[in-house]
Design a protein around this motif. Structure first.
Motif, mmCIF file in Angstrom:
data_model
loop_
_atom_site.group_PDB
_atom_site.id
_atom_site.type_symbol
_atom_site.label_atom_id
_atom_site.label_comp_id
_atom_site.label_asym_id
_atom_site.label_seq_id
_atom_site.Cartn_x
_atom_site.Cartn_y
_atom_site.Cartn_z
ATOM 1 N N GLY A 352 0.801 -1.213 0.000
ATOM 2 C CA GLY A 352 0.000 0.000 0.000
ATOM 3 C C GLY A 352 0.835 1.264 0.000
ATOM 4 N N GLY A 353 2.018 1.196 -0.640
ATOM 5 C CA GLY A 353 2.880 2.370 -0.722
ATOM 6 C C GLY A 353 3.739 2.604 0.506
ATOM 7 N N HIS A 354 3.782 1.631 1.429
ATOM 8 C CA HIS A 354 4.528 1.822 2.670
ATOM 9 C C HIS A 354 5.313 0.563 3.022
ATOM 10 N N ALA A 355 6.288 0.731 3.903
ATOM 11 C CA ALA A 355 6.975 -0.408 4.508
ATOM 12 C C ALA A 355 6.123 -0.925 5.661
ATOM 13 N N PRO A 356 6.110 -2.246 5.895
ATOM 14 C CA PRO A 356 5.371 -2.773 7.053
ATOM 15 C C PRO A 356 5.894 -2.175 8.358
ATOM 16 N N THR A 357 5.021 -2.033 9.316
ATOM 17 C CA THR A 357 5.385 -1.419 10.598
ATOM 18 C C THR A 357 6.587 -2.096 11.258
ATOM 19 N N PRO A 358 6.693 -3.451 11.270
ATOM 20 C CA PRO A 358 7.872 -4.070 11.901
ATOM 21 C C PRO A 358 9.190 -3.660 11.254
ATOM 22 N N ILE A 359 9.190 -3.416 9.938
ATOM 23 C CA ILE A 359 10.407 -2.970 9.264
ATOM 24 C C ILE A 359 10.745 -1.533 9.650
ATOM 25 N N VAL A 360 9.731 -0.691 9.729
ATOM 26 C CA VAL A 360 9.961 0.696 10.149
ATOM 27 C C VAL A 360 10.551 0.721 11.553
ATOM 28 N N SER A 361 10.046 -0.144 12.429
ATOM 29 C CA SER A 361 10.567 -0.225 13.787
ATOM 30 C C SER A 361 12.003 -0.744 13.799
ATOM 31 N N ALA A 362 12.280 -1.789 12.978
ATOM 32 C CA ALA A 362 13.640 -2.339 12.896
ATOM 33 C C ALA A 362 14.608 -1.304 12.331
ATOM 34 N N LEU A 363 14.146 -0.529 11.366
ATOM 35 C CA LEU A 363 14.984 0.533 10.804
ATOM 36 C C LEU A 363 15.364 1.544 11.882
#
Length: 609
Positions: A352-363
């Protein structure tokens, strides 16, 4: 063991056979003779199988009637042959059907939706993580192509899920005792194994699998499928060797008599040997002095396929890969892995045009805890956009991280050539870490390694080898390398051995049954071919670009400036430390020059080429 085959099947298309195991228990085995997917695990091109197990409905020892239980259903690719066979065994659409879901991915979920439409009494059995994935994926569909407004049919409701949080015994018929055991790993966080206690039958799903198409219930001996099982391990298990080793240790407590994996034949006479092999194969990973943290999430399995190929390439160099699925990794484990890693790879799908929340958190954790002096790499798959990959790249570059390679962006799933390029990219990444380590050791030790002055190593260097160029082509893939560790190995049939370093890209094309040509170089004319094939190639580059080649009878590349050539087929492989020793039967050969002498390689030390 008797089998029944779906009547419409032919030898080149998928089919489903039924293998009776005991009263009230059978195996449905899907046969796929041809390679249909490009993930690295299928690279040996020996077909595959998908094993599922049906406990028939009937009374238990106390007389209570129990529902049919299906263990480890196949993916949607087998739906057209699996569903008719299951319907024959369970014709009543109102009958209760309990399904033990060994691992969860979109392919499995698609078939479970078909089962939900076919059986109104469907109940799913899954681990806690598996249940979470089922809820997330049940209504998830691939996005339609831009401009495609075709309405999609409604999805069935998600069936009731029986969540398994610890080992538990399920009621089944005909005196069977079915124990289910959560077995989470980074690659399959929803892993669930099943053990039938009265038969000692372990239905191990992905563990101990091999991609090989066979209708035989069990392998006849360990060596029959060793190469396929080792390849499966290297591709999928090695990046999580510590977790796999812990699972194997747990399973040894069971009273096992037969192991029936999700792919390939069962193991009923030598399963202890296979358990020991799993431990041995993982030892080099766990003992490696360098490590790479591989962080990822994957919605449709495409990003995981990219991660598998990169991990395989890194592992070839003797660098340990620690794979973490960000969606199911505790924060403290993520921090610890990032801090201890010598290199970092992070990948994400775009949803949906975004990175999944777990990846954003890992980043965010990587930006806060990562060492800027250590190299990083970014990868990901996407459908119609790639914003997640852009996010990873921008944040890490702005954060001062050093990129080892350009971000990898792959639309949907990688094809065979792309998988090969990914593997070579991982190998280059691992080699760069090893080179940096050697530089630091030289600076710290003040010179050459002590081993290079060892008398035994100096003596080993006096072993002389002829200079050759090994060339090979397999479909759209090709490879080459300079080879000097070559020897005749047999008279009848005529055979040779070639030592191939594990981190050579061409090694992946030298499995049993593969063909290659050995071009023996001529003294005084070896510099041209040596310069061509000793130069560093970019991942995925054509080693033969610009060369005037001839072809052997099996269409392997030949170098006309060579002295002689041989066309050979790989018959055996033996692991020898940091090399594979490949034995091949010479099928054809000839001389380009009957007067010249063989170019010979003289070394001063046995510590290097």
């Amino acid at each position: 063991m008797a089998t029944s085959v779906s009547p419409a099947a032919t030898s080149t298309e998928r089919q489903m056979i039924t293998l009776p195991i005991a009263e009230g228990l059978c195996c449905f085995r899907g046969l796929s003779p041809q390679r249909s997917r490009f993930e690295l695990e299928y690279a040996l091109e020996r077909g595959s199988t998908a094993n599922s197990f049906l406990f028939a409905a009937g009374p238990d020892p106390s007389g209570v009637r129990q529902a049919a239980v299906l263990v480890h259903p196949p993916g949607a690719a087998y739906a057209s042959v699996f569903l008719p066979v299951l319907h024959q065994a369970l014709p009543d659409p109102a009958a209760k059907l309990v399904v033990v879901v060994g691992h969860v991915n979109p392919n499995r979920v698609a078939l479970l939706r078909d089962l939900a439409c076919a059986y109104s009494g469907l109940e799913l059995v899954a681990s806690n993580a598996g249940a979470k994935l089922l809820r997330e994926l049940w209504s998830l569909r691939r996005p339609p192509a831009p401009g495609d407004d075709t309405p999609q049919p409604p999805l069935p409701d998600l069936p009731e899920i029986h969540v398994i949080r610890q080992e538990q015994t399920l009621p089944v018929s005909h005196g069977h005792q079915l124990q289910v055991l959560p077995a989470p790993t980074p690659r399959w966080p929803g892993g669930l194994l099943a053990f039938e206690e009265t038969l000692g039958l372990l239905m191990s799903d992905k563990l101990f699998s091999a991609h090989i198409c066979t209708s035989a219930w069990a392998e006849s001996n360990r060596s029959e499928t060793e190469e396929e099982r080792r390849h499966f391990y290297d591709c999928l298990m090695a990046p999580m060797a510590s977790q796999v080793d812990a699972l194997v240790e747990r399973l040894e407590e069971l009273d096992i008599r037969t192991v029936a994996p999700g792919h390939g034949p069962a193991i009923d006479t030598s399963w202890r040997s296979l358990f020991n092999d799993y431990r041995r194969w993982g030892e080099s990973q766990q003992q490696a002095s360098l490590s790479v943290a591989l962080l990822f999430a994957s919605a449709y399995g495409n990003t995981a396929a990219i991660a598998d190929a990169l991990a395989q390439g890194v592992s070839r160099t003797g660098v340990r890969v620690t794979s973490l699925n960000c969606e199911f990794t505790p924060a403290d484990e993520l921090v610890r892995t990032i801090q201890m890693a010598d290199g970092l790879l992070i990948g994400s799908p775009t949803l949906g045009g975004h990175a999944p929340t777990p990846i954003v958190s890992a980043l965010g954790t990587l930006l806060a805890e990562g060492d800027r002096s250590k190299p990083v790499g970014v990868f990901g798959s996407f459908g119609w956009s790639g914003e997640a990959i852009d996010l990873l790249e921008t944040k890490l570059r702005d954060g001062g991280f050093r990129f080892a390679f350009d971000p990898i962006r792959i639309k949907f799933s990688p094809d065979a050539a792309t998988v090969r390029t990914l593997e070579e990219t991982g190998t280059r990444f691992g080699r760069s870490l090893r080179q940096e380590q050697r530089k630091q050791q030289r600076r710290g030790g003040g010179g050459l390694r002590e081993s290079r002055s060892d008398p035994a190593v100096l003596a080993l260097g006096r072993v002389v080898g002829s200079l050759c160029v090994l060339t090979t082509r397999k479909g759209s893939l090709s490879g080459a390398m300079v080879a000097s560790w070559v020897s005749q190995a047999s008279f009848t049939p005529p055979g040779i051995t070639v030592a191939v370093a594990k981190d050579r890209a061409v090694e992946a094309l030298l499995h049993k049954g593969d063909r290659f040509a050995l071009n023996v170089l001529a003294e005084g004319r070896e510099s041209g071919p040596m310069k061509q094939f000793l130069q560093p190639f970019e991942p995925g580059a054509d080693r033969f670009e610009g060369l005037d080649l001839q072809l052997s009878p099996s269409e392997q590349p030949l170098l006309p400036e060579a002295l002689a050539w041989m066309d050979a087929e790989v018959k055996q492989r033996m692991e020898c430390g940091d090399h594979w020793l490949v034995y091949a039967e010479v099928l054809h050969g000839g001389l380009f020059d009957s007067e010249a002498n063989t170019a010979v390689h003289h070394r001063r030390s046995g510590a290097n080429y």
